[in-house]
Scaffold this motif. Structure first.
Motif, PDB file in Angstrom:
ATOM      1  N   SER A 296       0.841  -1.190   0.000  1.00 38.76           N
ATOM      2  CA  SER A 296       0.000   0.000   0.000  1.00 38.76           C
ATOM      3  C   SER A 296       0.876   1.240   0.000  1.00 38.76           C
ATOM      4  O   SER A 296       1.930   1.263   0.636  1.00 38.76           O
ATOM      5  CB  SER A 296      -0.926  -0.005   1.220  1.00 38.76           C
ATOM      6  OG  SER A 296      -0.186  -0.209   2.413  1.00 38.76           O
ATOM      7  N   GLU A 297       0.443   2.271  -0.727  1.00 38.43           N
ATOM      8  CA  GLU A 297       1.284   3.462  -0.851  1.00 38.43           C
ATOM      9  C   GLU A 297       1.522   4.148   0.495  1.00 38.43           C
ATOM     10  O   GLU A 297       2.546   4.792   0.691  1.00 38.43           O
ATOM     11  CB  GLU A 297       0.674   4.439  -1.862  1.00 38.43           C
ATOM     12  CG  GLU A 297      -0.741   4.886  -1.533  1.00 38.43           C
ATOM     13  CD  GLU A 297      -1.354   5.696  -2.665  1.00 38.43           C
ATOM     14  OE1 GLU A 297      -0.620   6.373  -3.398  1.00 38.43           O
ATOM     15  OE2 GLU A 297      -2.588   5.649  -2.813  1.00 38.43           O
ATOM     16  N   LEU A 298       0.601   4.027   1.413  1.00 37.34           N
ATOM     17  CA  LEU A 298       0.826   4.451   2.788  1.00 37.34           C
ATOM     18  C   LEU A 298       0.836   3.201   3.665  1.00 37.34           C
ATOM     19  O   LEU A 298       0.032   2.288   3.466  1.00 37.34           O
ATOM     20  CB  LEU A 298      -0.275   5.403   3.271  1.00 37.34           C
ATOM     21  CG  LEU A 298      -0.318   6.799   2.646  1.00 37.34           C
ATOM     22  CD1 LEU A 298      -1.476   7.596   3.244  1.00 37.34           C
ATOM     23  CD2 LEU A 298       0.994   7.546   2.842  1.00 37.34           C
ATOM     24  N   SER A 299       1.745   3.152   4.618  1.00 34.21           N
ATOM     25  CA  SER A 299       1.849   2.006   5.512  1.00 34.21           C
ATOM     26  C   SER A 299       1.938   2.521   6.945  1.00 34.21           C
ATOM     27  O   SER A 299       1.886   3.722   7.188  1.00 34.21           O
ATOM     28  CB  SER A 299       3.055   1.149   5.132  1.00 34.21           C
ATOM     29  OG  SER A 299       4.203   1.948   4.883  1.00 34.21           O
ATOM     30  N   LEU A 300       2.054   1.592   7.896  1.00 31.38           N
ATOM     31  CA  LEU A 300       2.042   1.973   9.311  1.00 31.38           C
ATOM     32  C   LEU A 300       3.241   1.376  10.017  1.00 31.38           C
ATOM     33  O   LEU A 300       3.525   0.181   9.888  1.00 31.38           O
ATOM     34  CB  LEU A 300       0.751   1.479   9.975  1.00 31.38           C
ATOM     35  CG  LEU A 300       0.515   1.933  11.417  1.00 31.38           C
ATOM     36  CD1 LEU A 300       0.259   3.438  11.486  1.00 31.38           C
ATOM     37  CD2 LEU A 300      -0.660   1.171  12.031  1.00 31.38           C
ATOM     38  N   GLY A 301       3.959   2.214  10.782  1.00 30.72           N
ATOM     39  CA  GLY A 301       5.146   1.763  11.482  1.00 30.72           C
ATOM     40  C   GLY A 301       4.995   1.808  12.991  1.00 30.72           C
ATOM     41  O   GLY A 301       4.098   2.475  13.529  1.00 30.72           O
TER      42      GLY A 301
ATOM     43  N   ILE B 239       5.981   5.084   5.173  1.00 35.94           N
ATOM     44  CA  ILE B 239       5.642   4.573   6.501  1.00 35.94           C
ATOM     45  C   ILE B 239       5.181   5.725   7.379  1.00 35.94           C
ATOM     46  O   ILE B 239       5.936   6.660   7.637  1.00 35.94           O
ATOM     47  CB  ILE B 239       6.841   3.869   7.148  1.00 35.94           C
ATOM     48  CG1 ILE B 239       7.314   2.691   6.288  1.00 35.94           C
ATOM     49  CG2 ILE B 239       6.473   3.374   8.553  1.00 35.94           C
ATOM     50  CD1 ILE B 239       8.622   2.082   6.768  1.00 35.94           C
ATOM     51  N   THR B 240       3.940   5.671   7.823  1.00 44.43           N
ATOM     52  CA  THR B 240       3.393   6.691   8.708  1.00 44.43           C
ATOM     53  C   THR B 240       3.377   6.167  10.136  1.00 44.43           C
ATOM     54  O   THR B 240       3.463   4.968  10.378  1.00 44.43           O
ATOM     55  CB  THR B 240       1.959   7.070   8.303  1.00 44.43           C
ATOM     56  OG1 THR B 240       1.107   5.915   8.444  1.00 44.43           O
ATOM     57  CG2 THR B 240       1.909   7.541   6.853  1.00 44.43           C
ATOM     58  N   GLY B 241       3.236   7.083  11.081  1.00 45.57           N
ATOM     59  CA  GLY B 241       3.084   6.715  12.476  1.00 45.57           C
ATOM     60  C   GLY B 241       1.858   7.400  13.043  1.00 45.57           C
ATOM     61  O   GLY B 241       1.388   8.405  12.497  1.00 45.57           O
TER      62      GLY B 241
ATOM     63  N   THR C 299      10.852   1.747   1.152  1.00 46.42           N
ATOM     64  CA  THR C 299       9.845   1.892   2.207  1.00 46.42           C
ATOM     65  C   THR C 299      10.318   3.063   3.065  1.00 46.42           C
ATOM     66  O   THR C 299      11.091   2.878   4.002  1.00 46.42           O
ATOM     67  CB  THR C 299       9.719   0.597   3.052  1.00 46.42           C
ATOM     68  OG1 THR C 299      10.944   0.349   3.729  1.00 46.42           O
ATOM     69  CG2 THR C 299       9.404  -0.604   2.147  1.00 46.42           C
ATOM     70  N   THR C 300       9.897   4.256   2.752  1.00 43.52           N
ATOM     71  CA  THR C 300      10.493   5.454   3.341  1.00 43.52           C
ATOM     72  C   THR C 300       9.965   5.726   4.743  1.00 43.52           C
ATOM     73  O   THR C 300       8.806   5.484   5.046  1.00 43.52           O
ATOM     74  CB  THR C 300      10.240   6.689   2.459  1.00 43.52           C
ATOM     75  OG1 THR C 300       8.837   6.942   2.384  1.00 43.52           O
ATOM     76  CG2 THR C 300      10.775   6.447   1.052  1.00 43.52           C
ATOM     77  N   TRP C 301      10.846   6.282   5.596  1.00 47.77           N
ATOM     78  CA  TRP C 301      10.449   6.587   6.978  1.00 47.77           C
ATOM     79  C   TRP C 301      10.638   8.066   7.288  1.00 47.77           C
ATOM     80  O   TRP C 301      11.263   8.787   6.534  1.00 47.77           O
ATOM     81  CB  TRP C 301      11.223   5.730   7.980  1.00 47.77           C
ATOM     82  CG  TRP C 301      12.718   5.924   8.030  1.00 47.77           C
ATOM     83  CD1 TRP C 301      13.651   5.361   7.205  1.00 47.77           C
ATOM     84  CD2 TRP C 301      13.453   6.726   8.962  1.00 47.77           C
ATOM     85  NE1 TRP C 301      14.917   5.755   7.568  1.00 47.77           N
ATOM     86  CE2 TRP C 301      14.829   6.584   8.642  1.00 47.77           C
ATOM     87  CE3 TRP C 301      13.088   7.528  10.041  1.00 47.77           C
ATOM     88  CZ2 TRP C 301      15.839   7.236   9.359  1.00 47.77           C
ATOM     89  CZ3 TRP C 301      14.090   8.173  10.765  1.00 47.77           C
ATOM     90  CH2 TRP C 301      15.441   8.031  10.422  1.00 47.77           C
TER      91      TRP C 301
ATOM     92  N   VAL D 119      -4.488   8.477  12.152  1.00 43.84           N
ATOM     93  CA  VAL D 119      -4.520   7.558  11.012  1.00 43.84           C
ATOM     94  C   VAL D 119      -5.483   8.086   9.960  1.00 43.84           C
ATOM     95  O   VAL D 119      -5.160   8.156   8.767  1.00 43.84           O
ATOM     96  CB  VAL D 119      -4.951   6.139  11.455  1.00 43.84           C
ATOM     97  CG1 VAL D 119      -5.100   5.229  10.237  1.00 43.84           C
ATOM     98  CG2 VAL D 119      -3.945   5.555  12.426  1.00 43.84           C
ATOM     99  N   GLU D 120      -6.663   8.472  10.384  1.00 42.79           N
ATOM    100  CA  GLU D 120      -7.687   8.953   9.450  1.00 42.79           C
ATOM    101  C   GLU D 120      -7.220  10.199   8.709  1.00 42.79           C
ATOM    102  O   GLU D 120      -7.454  10.324   7.496  1.00 42.79           O
ATOM    103  CB  GLU D 120      -8.979   9.227  10.217  1.00 42.79           C
ATOM    104  CG  GLU D 120      -9.595   7.962  10.796  1.00 42.79           C
ATOM    105  CD  GLU D 120     -10.749   8.223  11.754  1.00 42.79           C
ATOM    106  OE1 GLU D 120     -11.506   7.284  12.051  1.00 42.79           O
ATOM    107  OE2 GLU D 120     -10.887   9.389  12.219  1.00 42.79           O
ATOM    108  N   GLU D 121      -6.556  11.099   9.410  1.00 41.39           N
ATOM    109  CA  GLU D 121      -6.045  12.307   8.768  1.00 41.39           C
ATOM    110  C   GLU D 121      -4.931  11.985   7.785  1.00 41.39           C
ATOM    111  O   GLU D 121      -4.892  12.505   6.661  1.00 41.39           O
ATOM    112  CB  GLU D 121      -5.553  13.295   9.831  1.00 41.39           C
ATOM    113  CG  GLU D 121      -6.655  13.997  10.594  1.00 41.39           C
ATOM    114  CD  GLU D 121      -7.560  14.807   9.667  1.00 41.39           C
ATOM    115  OE1 GLU D 121      -7.041  15.660   8.922  1.00 41.39           O
ATOM    116  OE2 GLU D 121      -8.774  14.559   9.672  1.00 41.39           O
ATOM    117  N   ASN D 122      -4.018  11.110   8.180  1.00 45.46           N
ATOM    118  CA  ASN D 122      -2.911  10.750   7.292  1.00 45.46           C
ATOM    119  C   ASN D 122      -3.403  10.075   6.021  1.00 45.46           C
ATOM    120  O   ASN D 122      -2.878  10.331   4.922  1.00 45.46           O
ATOM    121  CB  ASN D 122      -1.937   9.815   8.019  1.00 45.46           C
ATOM    122  CG  ASN D 122      -1.115  10.513   9.079  1.00 45.46           C
ATOM    123  OD1 ASN D 122      -0.982  11.742   9.078  1.00 45.46           O
ATOM    124  ND2 ASN D 122      -0.562   9.748  10.006  1.00 45.46           N
ATOM    125  N   MET D 123      -4.386   9.206   6.144  1.00 48.14           N
ATOM    126  CA  MET D 123      -4.875   8.455   4.987  1.00 48.14           C
ATOM    127  C   MET D 123      -5.506   9.355   3.922  1.00 48.14           C
ATOM    128  O   MET D 123      -5.586   8.982   2.749  1.00 48.14           O
ATOM    129  CB  MET D 123      -5.879   7.387   5.426  1.00 48.14           C
ATOM    130  CG  MET D 123      -5.286   6.291   6.292  1.00 48.14           C
ATOM    131  SD  MET D 123      -3.929   5.382   5.507  1.00 48.14           S
ATOM    132  CE  MET D 123      -2.600   5.666   6.688  1.00 48.14           C
TER     133      MET D 123
END
Length: 322
Positions: free
Chosen positions: A14-19, A283-285, A205-207, A292-296
């Motif tokens: 997925s273009e956005l992921s969770l770390g 990779i989002t946090g 997978t950028t951080w 999460v909702e805002e980042n997505m």
């Protein structure tokens, strides 16, 4: 949500992921992790990033238990770990054959998984020959404990060396890198790694997409808000980022652009990353579901970053030391 190939590999992330860095096992526990992971999964996230070093292994334990209790089919998500900092003993860190094999086994126990999809060499190890590291990760893959291996913050020269050695010896070469990349930190990703995308088809997978929070705008007034990452004693080393007046000035100018678009600076910063075709996933946090909702929402606004908007952003960041 768009699903992108991890470089030339067939697997899609997925273009956005969770770390899990900073948050899992440090800022919150299992219940919060489950809620945040579920919100991300419902938004289309299929990749969850972790490392043996995060909260001294507690982050992996929490994430593994969350996977179990959420009950998702294993085929529906990807999970990573990173090997380098596994403990305080003389052989508990680095990229020796011994630590890579033992570190992988220990990570799988904490995650309660039979395999991870991606495994990374968390940093370069000047004390271990690259050949030994390549042999070890090749063995991890041969044993079915990971599907792909890659690097994190390695030099392009060392990645090329590892790839050349693997190819000459019929071993699995690294196929992805996990680098820091954001509007304020760009040189390595955009310049040094450019040959990797072209010649090796390297995935990324950028951080730190928000420069540890500076690109949320919360530090624009030059103060450290209570409860923010900059306020955490364990991460006091980040304070110099939040007190860099040159970068703060850039963040303020970027906020003017995001305001004109009617989005947050964080959303625009994430969308800007998604415009780069060499970014496989960002990779989002998050510390709460609302984040999460805002980042997505960044996936919905990336098309609003037209050529004119991108040029305006480029003009603002051109003088940042990247």
């Amino acid at each position: 949500m768009e699903y992108r190939n991890l470089g030339k590999a067939g697997v899609k992330v997925s273009e956005l992921s969770l770390g899990a860095w900073v948050t899992y096992g440090f800022q919150f526990g299992l219940q919060e992790a489950k809620e945040i992971m579920a919100a991300a999964f419902d938004a289309g996230v299929n990749f969850f990033d972790n490392a043996e070093a995060y909260a001294a292994g507690e982050a992996e334990i929490i994430m593994g238990q969350a996977f179990k209790e959420l009950g998702w089919a294993r085929k529906d998500y990807l999970v990573s770990t990173k090997i380098f900092w596994g403990g305080n003993g003389p052989n508990d860190r680095g990229l020796s054959y011994k630590h890579i094999i033992e570190g992988t086994n220990n990570a799988l126990k904490r995650l309660n998984l039979e395999y991870v999809d991606l495994i990374f060499a968390h940093r370069p190890d000047p004390e271990t020959p690259i050949e030994e590291t390549v042999f070890a990760f090749n063995q991890v893959i041969r044993e079915g404990k990971a599907f792909y291996w890659g690097t994190s913050e390695w030099s392009a020269a060392d990645i090329m060396r590892a790839t050349d050695f693997a190819r000459r010896n019929s071993l699995r070469p690294p196929s992805m890198e996990q680098p820091e990349y954001n509007l304020l930190h760009r040189y390595r990703f955009e310049v040094e790694y450019a040959p990797l995308y072209k010649e090796l088809g390297y995935g990324t997978t950028t951080w730190s997409p928000l420069y540890s929070g500076l690109l949320t705008g919360k530090y624009n007034e030059g103060k450290i808000p209570k409860g923010s990452r900059g306020d955490l004693k364990a991460y006091a080393f980040l304070r110099e980022k939040f007190e860099d007046e040159k970068k703060l000035a850039v963040a303020r100018k970027l906020t003017e652009v995001s305001d004109d678009l009617g989005v947050s600076l964080a959303q625009m910063s994430l969308a800007w990353l998604l415009k780069n075709p060499n970014v496989s996933t960002v990779i989002t946090g998050a510390t709460r579901v609302s984040q999460v909702e805002e980042n997505m929402k960044a996936v919905e606004i990336k098309d609003r970053l037209t050529d004119d908007v991108m040029a305006r952003i480029d003009e603002i960041i051109k003088d940042v030391e990247f």
